[in-house]
Design a protein around this motif. Structure first.
Motif, mmCIF file in Angstrom:
data_model
loop_
_atom_site.group_PDB
_atom_site.id
_atom_site.type_symbol
_atom_site.label_atom_id
_atom_site.label_comp_id
_atom_site.label_asym_id
_atom_site.label_seq_id
_atom_site.Cartn_x
_atom_site.Cartn_y
_atom_site.Cartn_z
ATOM 1 N N SER A 114 0.867 -1.174 0.000
ATOM 2 C CA SER A 114 0.000 0.000 0.000
ATOM 3 C C SER A 114 0.905 1.225 0.000
ATOM 4 N N LEU A 115 0.654 2.142 -0.936
ATOM 5 C CA LEU A 115 1.533 3.281 -1.121
ATOM 6 C C LEU A 115 0.710 4.554 -1.294
ATOM 7 N N ALA A 116 0.935 5.534 -0.395
ATOM 8 C CA ALA A 116 0.262 6.828 -0.526
ATOM 9 C C ALA A 116 0.926 7.617 -1.644
ATOM 10 N N MET A 117 0.109 8.226 -2.488
ATOM 11 C CA MET A 117 0.648 9.020 -3.576
ATOM 12 C C MET A 117 1.264 10.311 -3.037
ATOM 13 N N PRO A 118 2.420 10.724 -3.556
ATOM 14 C CA PRO A 118 3.090 11.926 -3.049
ATOM 15 C C PRO A 118 2.275 13.181 -3.297
ATOM 16 N N GLY A 119 2.278 14.079 -2.312
ATOM 17 C CA GLY A 119 1.626 15.371 -2.461
ATOM 18 C C GLY A 119 0.130 15.362 -2.302
ATOM 19 N N GLY A 120 -0.439 14.226 -1.894
ATOM 20 C CA GLY A 120 -1.894 14.158 -1.755
ATOM 21 C C GLY A 120 -2.568 14.074 -3.105
ATOM 22 N N GLY A 121 -3.841 14.298 -3.137
ATOM 23 C CA GLY A 121 -4.595 14.178 -4.379
ATOM 24 C C GLY A 121 -5.176 12.794 -4.532
ATOM 25 N N GLN A 122 -6.214 12.697 -5.329
ATOM 26 C CA GLN A 122 -6.903 11.435 -5.541
ATOM 27 C C GLN A 122 -6.441 10.810 -6.854
ATOM 28 N N ALA A 123 -5.698 9.718 -6.776
ATOM 29 C CA ALA A 123 -5.271 9.010 -7.976
ATOM 30 C C ALA A 123 -6.498 8.533 -8.741
ATOM 31 N N THR A 124 -6.534 8.785 -10.039
ATOM 32 C CA THR A 124 -7.722 8.464 -10.824
ATOM 33 C C THR A 124 -7.496 7.405 -11.883
ATOM 34 N N ALA A 125 -6.255 7.115 -12.236
ATOM 35 C CA ALA A 125 -6.016 6.150 -13.299
ATOM 36 C C ALA A 125 -4.577 5.674 -13.236
ATOM 37 N N LEU A 126 -4.353 4.460 -13.760
ATOM 38 C CA LEU A 126 -3.003 3.928 -13.785
ATOM 39 C C LEU A 126 -2.790 3.083 -15.024
ATOM 40 N N LEU A 127 -1.523 2.918 -15.382
ATOM 41 C CA LEU A 127 -1.083 2.029 -16.452
ATOM 42 C C LEU A 127 -0.032 1.098 -15.882
ATOM 43 N N LEU A 128 0.119 -0.085 -16.487
ATOM 44 C CA LEU A 128 0.995 -1.110 -15.918
ATOM 45 C C LEU A 128 1.834 -1.730 -17.022
ATOM 46 N N ASP A 129 3.116 -1.946 -16.726
ATOM 47 C CA ASP A 129 4.009 -2.676 -17.616
ATOM 48 C C ASP A 129 5.008 -3.439 -16.758
ATOM 49 N N GLY A 130 4.827 -4.741 -16.647
ATOM 50 C CA GLY A 130 5.708 -5.538 -15.807
ATOM 51 C C GLY A 130 5.680 -5.048 -14.372
ATOM 52 N N SER A 164 5.433 -0.436 -23.962
ATOM 53 C CA SER A 164 5.776 0.174 -22.672
ATOM 54 C C SER A 164 5.651 1.688 -22.692
ATOM 55 N N VAL A 165 5.258 2.272 -23.838
ATOM 56 C CA VAL A 165 5.251 3.728 -23.988
ATOM 57 C C VAL A 165 3.836 4.272 -23.813
ATOM 58 N N ALA A 166 3.694 5.214 -22.889
ATOM 59 C CA ALA A 166 2.401 5.840 -22.616
ATOM 60 C C ALA A 166 2.408 7.274 -23.115
ATOM 61 N N ARG A 167 1.263 7.694 -23.647
ATOM 62 C CA ARG A 167 1.035 9.099 -23.962
ATOM 63 C C ARG A 167 -0.130 9.582 -23.121
#
Length: 605
Positions: free
Chosen positions: A135-151, A207-210
């Motif tokens: 479990s990891l709190a995101m730096p600086g606060g804020g509500q994480a809304t989306a993520l991408l995954l590669d390995g 592995s490349v995100a835009r």
């Protein structure tokens, strides 16, 4: 020809066809002075006593639902089911528009673990032991809304409102932090790129995100008091624009990595604008390779007010339907303001996107699923004030020329959902009844409607099941157009017009699938269709259905425990580790794929 694609006229004695002249294109600036002059000119034309029209900045602006309807459709496409490779177990994936272009979402899985973001934290669940492993709190606060995954690498988008902007004493601004997380042996932040603007959308190929952010100029506007003098406020706001330095428009980026901080801003040479107008917002595409150290994103920026992103394995399209400008432009320019401008970028190489071409069509998009790239052409479904149409665009130099169009769909109605399957498009419009149109696109120069099915209610999302079956999720409605609850329809598309075989109706309910199809799950191995539903009797449930042959059968409804102060509404479902998983901010729950009975509950607190 207002709002359309046109061809230049040439003398009849000149051999060969007339060259195609794009109706819209992206134009680069010659200098920072030109950038400043153009942006200020556009701002002065749009500013009001209340600043810029707030409608221009609604996140995820979509056309209003038809009278009596629920929210419009969201995102959708068949999920890619990944078979055993290197002993990776079978698992579902995000319900993407295009299989080769992964989309950011609240949860990702590689079969062995589930990675999810909620309430400002990233969490990892092991699917074999069914335990929370990180479990990891995101730096600086804020509500994480989306993520991408590669390995072992995750990229998390964390939008937040800066209460006091570092350069603007009068107030705040939106920023988005792109947080790189190493998941090897747990979860740790390896870098954070914080950029100006609210998170819009993103795509990942390999592995490349835009990732696209939309930023606004950081200006200290003055608003009139209740009943105050608006003329004075307008004069003051115009003066603010004239006196503000260019830096107030240029998106900024701050990179924190390896104990070092690097600050940068978009270079004037990376900014372009549509040839027909200059927006008061800036759309910036940032490129991030999840397998490389986080950098400053190689930004590419357009001065435009768009809100729709569509991507394939090789192309990224930014669409700007400009409906935000209707009502704040002169009457003789409103026809053009009702068009959709589309800008294509090449993303076949790992680096930043390269501009390719632009085009324009009449009307507005319901969402990105109104767009489809097929056999080198782009199909676009749009709604105007009169009716709806499907257009086909083809590359002509730096332009996307319209080579075919069929209109007259849903006169007086609005598109609710679109699904392209090969050379066929299925288009749902709605006002009082739901016409499901079948459009033959086999000849892109002569699209034609081959079927129209009228039923009550509408489908806000269409999902192909294979073997001539199409599933629709939306709302049932009375003959007067009043919605009555969640409807799941099974259509036979082996002939035109399509026919509805059967339906399932849950009175008084609605589903997130209606406006975000990432919430939809289809698991073909078991014939399961799983959708979150909210009802007046009990919110936060997940409806589990089985589609077999011509029947839809209810398997059950799953709910999460309701700990105090934690949202237990189920937002997503997935299959991993031989179980059906449901995901909420409170935790994840594993259920049996055959009976939907609970196997394990993993709380997040």
């Amino acid at each position: 020809m207002a709002g359309g694609i046109f061809f230049a006229q040439r003398p009849v004695d000149v051999a060969g066809p007339a060259p195609y002249v794009p109706s819209v294109r992206l134009v680069s600036y010659d200098s920072c002075a030109d950038v400043e002059a153009d942006l200020k000119k556009a701002a002065l034309e749009r500013v009001t006593p209340h600043g810029f029209d707030n409608r221009m900045y609604d996140v995820g602006v979509v056309p209003m639902p038809a009278e009596g309807s629920a929210p419009v459709a969201g995102k959708a496409q068949p999920p890619v089911q990944r078979k055993d490779q290197s002993s990776t177990p079978d698992h579902s994936s995000t319900n993407n528009h295009e299989a080769a272009a992964d989309e950011p979402d609240l949860v990702k899985t590689d079969g062995r673990r589930i990675v999810t973001v909620a309430d400002g934290h990233l969490r990892v669940v092991d699917t074999a032991s069914r335990t929370l492993t990180a479990s990891l709190a995101m730096p600086g606060g804020g509500q994480a809304t989306a993520l991408l995954l590669d390995g072992d690498h995750a990229l998390v988008a964390v939008p937040r409102y800066e209460a006091v902007d570092r350069d603007t004493p009068s107030g705040g601004s939106m920023t988005t932090s792109l947080v790189m997380v190493d998941l090897a042996g747990g979860a740790r932040v390896t870098g954070t790129l914080t950029v100006d603007g609210d998170y819009l959308d993103g795509r990942q190929v390999g592995s490349v995100a835009r990732v696209v952010a939309r930023s606004r100029p950081r200006l200290e506007f003055q608003y009139p008091a209740m009943g105050g003098e608006e003329t004075q406020s307008l004069d003051r706001n115009r003066e603010v624009i004239k006196q503000a330095p260019l830096d107030r428009w240029l998106p900024r980026a701050t990179l924190d990595r390896d104990g070092q901080r690097t600050e940068a801003k978009v270079d004037c040479g990376s900014i372009s604008r549509p040839s027909g107008y200059t927006g008061t917002a800036m759309l910036t595409v940032y490129t991030v390779d999840l397998r490389a150290p986080l950098g400053t994103g190689e930004p590419v920026t357009i001065a435009a007010d768009g809100d729709t992103l569509y991507g394939t394995a090789t192309s990224l399209y930014l669409a700007d339907d400009q409906r935000q400008r209707v009502g704040i432009v002169p009457a003789d320019a409103r026809q053009a303001a009702e068009n959709t401008d589309i800008h294509q970028f090449d993303i076949s190489a790992p680096g930043k996107p390269t501009y390719v071409a632009s085009g324009s069509v009449e009307g507005a998009l319901v969402n990105q699923y109104a767009l489809s790239e097929h056999k080198g052409n782009l199909r676009v479904a749009t709604t105007t004030a009169k009716d709806s149409a499907v257009s086909v665009l083809a590359r002509r130099g730096a332009g996307l020329a319209r080579i075919g169009r069929v209109g007259g769909l849903g006169v007086g109605e609005r598109i609710q959902s679109v699904r392209y399957l090969g050379d066929t498009a299925y288009v749902v419009t709605f006002r009082r009844t739901d016409p499901l149109y079948t459009v033959d696109l086999a000849d892109p120069t002569a699209p034609r409607v081959t079927g129209e099915l009228k039923i009550t209610g509408y489908s806000a999302y269409l999902h192909p099941l294979g073997q001539g079956r199409l599933l629709g999720v939306g709302q049932e409605a009375t003959e007067q157009g009043r919605v009555t609850g969640t409807q799941v329809s099974l259509f036979d598309t082996t002939a035109a017009p399509a026919s509805r075989i059967t339906q399932f109706h849950l009175p008084g309910a609605n589903s997130e699938v209606e406006f975000d199809a990432h919430a939809f799950l289809h698991w073909p191995d078991k014939g399961l269709v799983v959708i979150p539903v909210d009802t007046a009797r009990g919110s936060g449930g997940v409806l589990v259905l089985r589609v077999a042959g011509d029947k839809i059968t209810e398997v059950g409804t799953l709910r999460h425990p309701e700990p105090s102060r934690i949202d237990s509404r189920v937002r997503r479902t997935l299959v991993a580790g031989g179980a059906l998983w449901t995901v909420s901010s409170a935790g994840v729950q594993a259920a049996d794929l055959d009976t939907a009975s609970q196997l394990a509950w993993v709380p997040f607190s």
